[in-house]
Write a protein that holds these residues in place. Structure first.
Motif, short mmCIF file in Angstrom:
data_model
loop_
_atom_site.label_atom_id
_atom_site.label_comp_id
_atom_site.label_asym_id
_atom_site.label_seq_id
_atom_site.Cartn_x
_atom_site.Cartn_y
_atom_site.Cartn_z
N VAL A 63 4.24 -3.92 -7.76
CA VAL A 63 2.98 -3.60 -8.43
C VAL A 63 3.01 -2.11 -8.76
CG1 VAL A 63 0.47 -3.48 -8.18
CG2 VAL A 63 1.73 -5.37 -7.12
N ARG A 64 2.71 -1.78 -10.01
CA ARG A 64 2.56 -0.38 -10.41
C ARG A 64 1.37 -0.29 -11.35
NH1 ARG A 64 3.22 3.94 -13.45
NH2 ARG A 64 4.17 5.80 -12.54
N LEU A 65 0.28 0.28 -10.84
CA LEU A 65 -0.96 0.35 -11.60
C LEU A 65 -1.51 1.77 -11.58
CD1 LEU A 65 -2.62 -2.84 -10.07
CD2 LEU A 65 -1.55 -2.66 -12.31
N GLU A 66 -1.86 2.27 -12.74
CA GLU A 66 -2.56 3.55 -12.83
C GLU A 66 -4.03 3.29 -12.60
OE1 GLU A 66 -1.55 5.85 -16.29
OE2 GLU A 66 0.52 5.11 -16.22
N LEU A 67 -4.63 4.05 -11.70
CA LEU A 67 -6.04 3.87 -11.34
C LEU A 67 -6.86 5.03 -11.85
CD1 LEU A 67 -8.40 2.60 -9.67
CD2 LEU A 67 -7.52 3.90 -7.71
N SER A 68 -7.96 4.71 -12.51
CA SER A 68 -8.93 5.74 -12.87
C SER A 68 -10.29 5.28 -12.36
CB SER A 68 -8.96 6.00 -14.38
OG SER A 68 -9.34 4.86 -15.08
N VAL A 69 -11.07 6.25 -11.89
CA VAL A 69 -12.42 5.97 -11.39
C VAL A 69 -13.40 6.91 -12.10
CG1 VAL A 69 -11.71 5.10 -9.13
CG2 VAL A 69 -12.13 7.53 -9.41
N GLY A 70 -14.51 6.35 -12.52
CA GLY A 70 -15.51 7.16 -13.21
C GLY A 70 -14.94 7.87 -14.43
N GLY A 71 -13.92 7.29 -15.04
CA GLY A 71 -13.31 7.90 -16.22
C GLY A 71 -12.27 8.96 -15.92
N GLU A 72 -12.00 9.23 -14.65
CA GLU A 72 -11.04 10.25 -14.25
C GLU A 72 -9.82 9.60 -13.60
OE1 GLU A 72 -11.36 13.47 -14.86
OE2 GLU A 72 -13.42 13.40 -15.59
N SER A 73 -8.64 10.13 -13.87
CA SER A 73 -7.43 9.61 -13.25
C SER A 73 -7.48 9.87 -11.75
CB SER A 73 -6.21 10.29 -13.86
OG SER A 73 -5.05 9.87 -13.19
N ALA A 74 -7.19 8.82 -10.96
CA ALA A 74 -7.24 8.96 -9.49
C ALA A 74 -5.85 8.88 -8.87
CB ALA A 74 -8.13 7.89 -8.90
N GLY A 75 -4.88 8.28 -9.57
CA GLY A 75 -3.55 8.18 -9.02
C GLY A 75 -2.87 6.88 -9.43
N VAL A 76 -1.72 6.62 -8.81
CA VAL A 76 -0.93 5.44 -9.12
C VAL A 76 -0.78 4.58 -7.86
CG1 VAL A 76 1.32 4.59 -9.92
CG2 VAL A 76 0.34 6.64 -10.94
N LEU A 77 -1.10 3.30 -8.01
CA LEU A 77 -0.92 2.34 -6.93
C LEU A 77 0.45 1.71 -7.14
CD1 LEU A 77 -4.39 0.54 -7.18
CD2 LEU A 77 -3.77 2.53 -5.79
N GLU A 78 1.36 1.94 -6.19
CA GLU A 78 2.72 1.45 -6.34
C GLU A 78 3.18 0.86 -5.01
OE1 GLU A 78 6.65 2.77 -8.80
OE2 GLU A 78 5.28 4.32 -8.13
N ILE A 79 3.44 -0.46 -5.02
CA ILE A 79 3.89 -1.15 -3.82
C ILE A 79 4.87 -2.26 -4.18
CG2 ILE A 79 1.82 -0.71 -2.42
CD1 ILE A 79 0.92 -3.58 -3.11
N ALA A 80 5.60 -2.70 -3.18
CA ALA A 80 6.50 -3.85 -3.33
C ALA A 80 6.09 -4.86 -2.26
CB ALA A 80 7.95 -3.42 -3.16
N PRO A 81 5.09 -5.70 -2.55
CA PRO A 81 4.52 -6.55 -1.50
C PRO A 81 5.41 -7.70 -1.02
CG PRO A 81 3.50 -7.06 -3.60
CD PRO A 81 4.40 -5.87 -3.82
N ALA A 82 6.36 -8.17 -1.85
CA ALA A 82 7.18 -9.34 -1.48
C ALA A 82 6.28 -10.45 -0.94
CB ALA A 82 8.26 -8.96 -0.48
N LEU A 83 5.26 -10.78 -1.69
CA LEU A 83 4.22 -11.71 -1.27
C LEU A 83 4.23 -12.94 -2.17
CD1 LEU A 83 1.51 -12.16 0.36
CD2 LEU A 83 0.39 -11.04 -1.57
N THR A 84 4.17 -14.12 -1.57
CA THR A 84 4.06 -15.35 -2.34
C THR A 84 2.62 -15.83 -2.27
OG1 THR A 84 6.34 -15.98 -1.93
CG2 THR A 84 4.84 -17.75 -2.56
N VAL A 85 2.04 -16.06 -3.46
CA VAL A 85 0.65 -16.53 -3.57
C VAL A 85 0.68 -17.95 -4.10
CG1 VAL A 85 -1.59 -16.12 -4.64
CG2 VAL A 85 -0.17 -14.18 -3.96
N GLY A 86 -0.04 -18.82 -3.43
CA GLY A 86 -0.07 -20.24 -3.79
C GLY A 86 -0.64 -20.48 -5.17
N PRO A 87 -0.48 -21.71 -5.67
CA PRO A 87 -0.97 -22.04 -7.01
C PRO A 87 -2.48 -21.87 -7.11
CG PRO A 87 -0.14 -24.00 -5.88
CD PRO A 87 0.13 -22.84 -4.99
N GLU A 88 -2.90 -21.23 -8.20
CA GLU A 88 -4.32 -21.03 -8.50
C GLU A 88 -5.07 -20.45 -7.31
OE1 GLU A 88 -5.50 -24.84 -10.00
OE2 GLU A 88 -4.16 -24.68 -11.71
N SER A 89 -4.45 -19.43 -6.69
CA SER A 89 -5.01 -18.77 -5.51
C SER A 89 -4.87 -17.27 -5.65
CB SER A 89 -4.27 -19.22 -4.24
OG SER A 89 -4.42 -20.59 -4.03
#
Length: 157
Positions: A63-89
Motif C-alpha cells: 500500500v502506498r497512499l499520499e495522505l492530505s488532511v484539511g487540504g494540507e499534505s500530511a505524509g505518505v502511508l506505505e506498508i506491505a501488509p501481506a494480508l489476505t481479505v476474503g471475498p466481498e469483505s
C-alpha cells in the motif's frame, strides 16, 4: 427408494452444485481511514480499512497512499501488509505516521474545536487473487472526513 425419487435428488444436488460455483469476479479494491489516533508525541496511528469487492479472496501485498488532511499534505502511508481479505469483505491494518507540521496542525485544530477533519488518500494498492500469483497495482483515490470521538481524546473516526 423409487428410481425417479433418486434421480430427482441427484438432479437437485447437481443444480445446487452448479449454482455454488458462479463466475469469478475480480474488482478494484478500495482503501479508507477508519480511525486516526494522535499520540502524546504528535505521531499518528491510523487504522486503514482495505476493502475487497471481488468474489474471491485477494492478497494485499503493498500500500502506498499520499495522505492530505484539511487540504494540507500530511505524509505518505506505505506498508506491505501481506494480508489476505476474503471475498466481498474488508480488514484493518495499522499504519504509523509522523505527520507533516501542516497535517499535525490541521488535526490538532479539528480536535480542539470538536469539528470534523476532511482527508484524501491517493495512490496505489498492490493486490492479487489469492489463488494466483500475478499481482497488479490498483489506483486508489478516496475523500472523506473523520470526527472526534467523544470520551476518547485524540481519536477521530
Amino acid at each position: 427408494m423409487k428410481p425417479w425419487k433418486l434421480l430427482t435428488i441427484l438432479l437437485m444436488a447437481a443444480v445446487l452444485t452448479a449454482c455454488a460455483t458462479g463466475p469469478r469476479r475480480v474488482s478494484e479494491p478500495a482503501a479508507s481511514i477508519q480511525q486516526l489516533s494522535v499520540g502524546a508525541d504528535g505521531a499518528w496511528a491510523l487504522e486503514l480499512r482495505l476493502q475487497n469487492y471481488s468474489s474471491i479472496p485477494m492478497r494485499f501485498e503493498s500500500v502506498r497512499l499520499e495522505l492530505s488532511v484539511g487540504g494540507e499534505s500530511a505524509g505518505v502511508l506505505e506498508i506491505a501488509p501481506a494480508l489476505t481479505v476474503g471475498p466481498e469483505s474488508a480488514d484493518i491494518v495499522e499504519v504509523a505516521l509522523q505527520p507533516s507540521a501542516q497535517g499535525r496542525l490541521q488535526a490538532a485544530d479539528a480536535l480542539a474545536a470538536g469539528r470534523r477533519l476532511t482527508y484524501r488518500i491517493e495512490g496505489t494498492l498492490r493486490a492479487a487473487p489469492d489463488d494466483r500469483g500475478s499481482a497488479r497495482d490498483y489506483k486508489v483515490r478516496h475523500e472523506s472526513a473523520l470526527s472526534p470521538v467523544p470520551g476518547l481524546p485524540g481519536v477521530m473516526r
